[in-house]
Design a protein around this motif. Structure first.
Motif, PDB file in Angstrom:
ATOM      1  N   ILE A 106      -8.234  10.903  -0.735  1.00 50.51           N
ATOM      2  CA  ILE A 106      -8.394  10.337  -1.994  1.00 50.51           C
ATOM      3  C   ILE A 106      -7.209  10.205  -2.540  1.00 50.51           C
ATOM      4  N   GLY A 107      -6.350  11.326  -2.390  1.00 52.79           N
ATOM      5  CA  GLY A 107      -4.718  11.531  -3.124  1.00 52.79           C
ATOM      6  C   GLY A 107      -4.159  10.303  -2.489  1.00 52.79           C
ATOM      7  N   ILE A 108      -4.194   9.725  -1.389  1.00 53.36           N
ATOM      8  CA  ILE A 108      -3.342   8.598  -0.678  1.00 53.36           C
ATOM      9  C   ILE A 108      -3.984   7.348  -1.445  1.00 53.36           C
ATOM     10  N   ILE A 109      -5.122   7.276  -1.552  1.00 57.13           N
ATOM     11  CA  ILE A 109      -5.959   5.794  -2.124  1.00 57.13           C
ATOM     12  C   ILE A 109      -5.350   5.918  -3.862  1.00 57.13           C
ATOM     13  N   LEU A 110      -5.337   7.203  -4.646  1.00 61.63           N
ATOM     14  CA  LEU A 110      -4.910   7.189  -5.795  1.00 61.63           C
ATOM     15  C   LEU A 110      -3.365   6.806  -5.975  1.00 61.63           C
ATOM     16  N   LEU A 111      -2.633   7.163  -5.036  1.00 66.39           N
ATOM     17  CA  LEU A 111      -1.274   6.869  -5.008  1.00 66.39           C
ATOM     18  C   LEU A 111      -0.923   5.555  -4.951  1.00 66.39           C
ATOM     19  N   VAL A 112      -1.599   4.966  -3.809  1.00 65.05           N
ATOM     20  CA  VAL A 112      -1.618   3.503  -3.363  1.00 65.05           C
ATOM     21  C   VAL A 112      -1.869   2.719  -4.778  1.00 65.05           C
ATOM     22  N   LEU A 113      -2.986   3.012  -5.260  1.00 63.52           N
ATOM     23  CA  LEU A 113      -3.475   2.304  -6.388  1.00 63.52           C
ATOM     24  C   LEU A 113      -2.557   2.376  -7.472  1.00 63.52           C
ATOM     25  N   GLY A 114      -2.037   3.893  -7.800  1.00 67.50           N
ATOM     26  CA  GLY A 114      -1.066   4.005  -8.835  1.00 67.50           C
ATOM     27  C   GLY A 114       0.289   3.191  -8.777  1.00 67.50           C
ATOM     28  N   ILE A 115       0.982   3.016  -7.545  1.00 66.38           N
ATOM     29  CA  ILE A 115       1.936   2.368  -7.261  1.00 66.38           C
ATOM     30  C   ILE A 115       1.805   0.885  -7.212  1.00 66.38           C
ATOM     31  N   ILE A 116       0.759   0.276  -6.839  1.00 70.86           N
ATOM     32  CA  ILE A 116       0.493  -0.944  -6.921  1.00 70.86           C
ATOM     33  C   ILE A 116       0.261  -1.407  -8.614  1.00 70.86           C
ATOM     34  N   SER A 117      -0.383  -0.522  -9.277  1.00 72.08           N
ATOM     35  CA  SER A 117      -0.499  -0.974 -10.593  1.00 72.08           C
ATOM     36  C   SER A 117       0.463  -0.689 -11.578  1.00 72.08           C
ATOM     37  N   THR A 118       1.579   0.174 -11.273  1.00 76.63           N
ATOM     38  CA  THR A 118       2.553   0.401 -11.795  1.00 76.63           C
ATOM     39  C   THR A 118       3.605  -0.908 -11.464  1.00 76.63           C
ATOM     40  N   THR A 119       3.686  -1.227 -10.158  1.00 73.21           N
ATOM     41  CA  THR A 119       4.649  -2.323  -9.844  1.00 73.21           C
ATOM     42  C   THR A 119       4.093  -3.694 -10.625  1.00 73.21           C
ATOM     43  N   VAL A 120       2.768  -3.775 -10.555  1.00 79.56           N
ATOM     44  CA  VAL A 120       2.204  -5.005 -11.506  1.00 79.56           C
ATOM     45  C   VAL A 120       2.586  -4.981 -13.033  1.00 79.56           C
ATOM     46  N   ALA A 121       2.552  -3.678 -13.323  1.00 73.40           N
ATOM     47  CA  ALA A 121       2.724  -3.616 -14.864  1.00 73.40           C
ATOM     48  C   ALA A 121       4.257  -3.661 -15.219  1.00 73.40           C
TER      49      ALA A 121
END
Ligand SMILES: [Zn+2]
Length: 125
Positions: A106-121
């Motif tokens: 779950i942590g890895i999924i959250l981290l990946v989602l976080g990195i993708i959304s930060t990059t998009v932002a």
């Protein structure tokens, strides 16, 4: 059939763990959990609140809203990977070893989602 409280291997009725290793691993886990449970729940609460408010803010201030959602996702992801503390129901159902692994995933999924959304932002807003 009774199962080892740590690795979930089948054991006899008078045992709690299948071996000494499992017992000491379980003790280490509970020690770690006792030490960090309070600080984790505070960080967890702040992050979840920020995500909740961020989704609302996003419709007015896209940039602030995006970071309020994406940065806590990264923080939660890193925390779940390095300090996996599964919920009690997860431990009861899957025993410690599997519950910790699931929490890390779950942590890895959250981290990946976080990195993708930060990059998009960063690049689109
Ligand atoms: Zn075991």
């Amino acid at each position: 059939m009774k199962k080892c409280e740590y690795c979930a291997k089948e054991i006899s009725y008078h045992q709690m763990y299948c071996c000494d290793d499992c017992q000491s691993s379980a003790n280490d886990f509970y020690d770690m959990r006792d030490r960090i449970t309070k600080i984790m729940s505070i960080i967890n609460g702040v992050c979840v609140m920020s995500i909740g408010i961020g989704i609302f803010v996003f419709s007015f201030y896209r940039e602030i809203g995006a970071y309020m959602v994406s940065i806590p996702l990264v923080i939660l992801g890193i925390l779940y990977i390095f300090f996996p503390i599964p919920a009690d129901v997860m431990i009861q159902k899957n025993k410690i070893l599997k519950a910790v692994k699931t929490t890390r995933i779950i942590g890895i999924i959250l981290l990946v989602l976080g990195i993708i959304s930060t990059t998009v932002a960063i690049f689109t807003i």
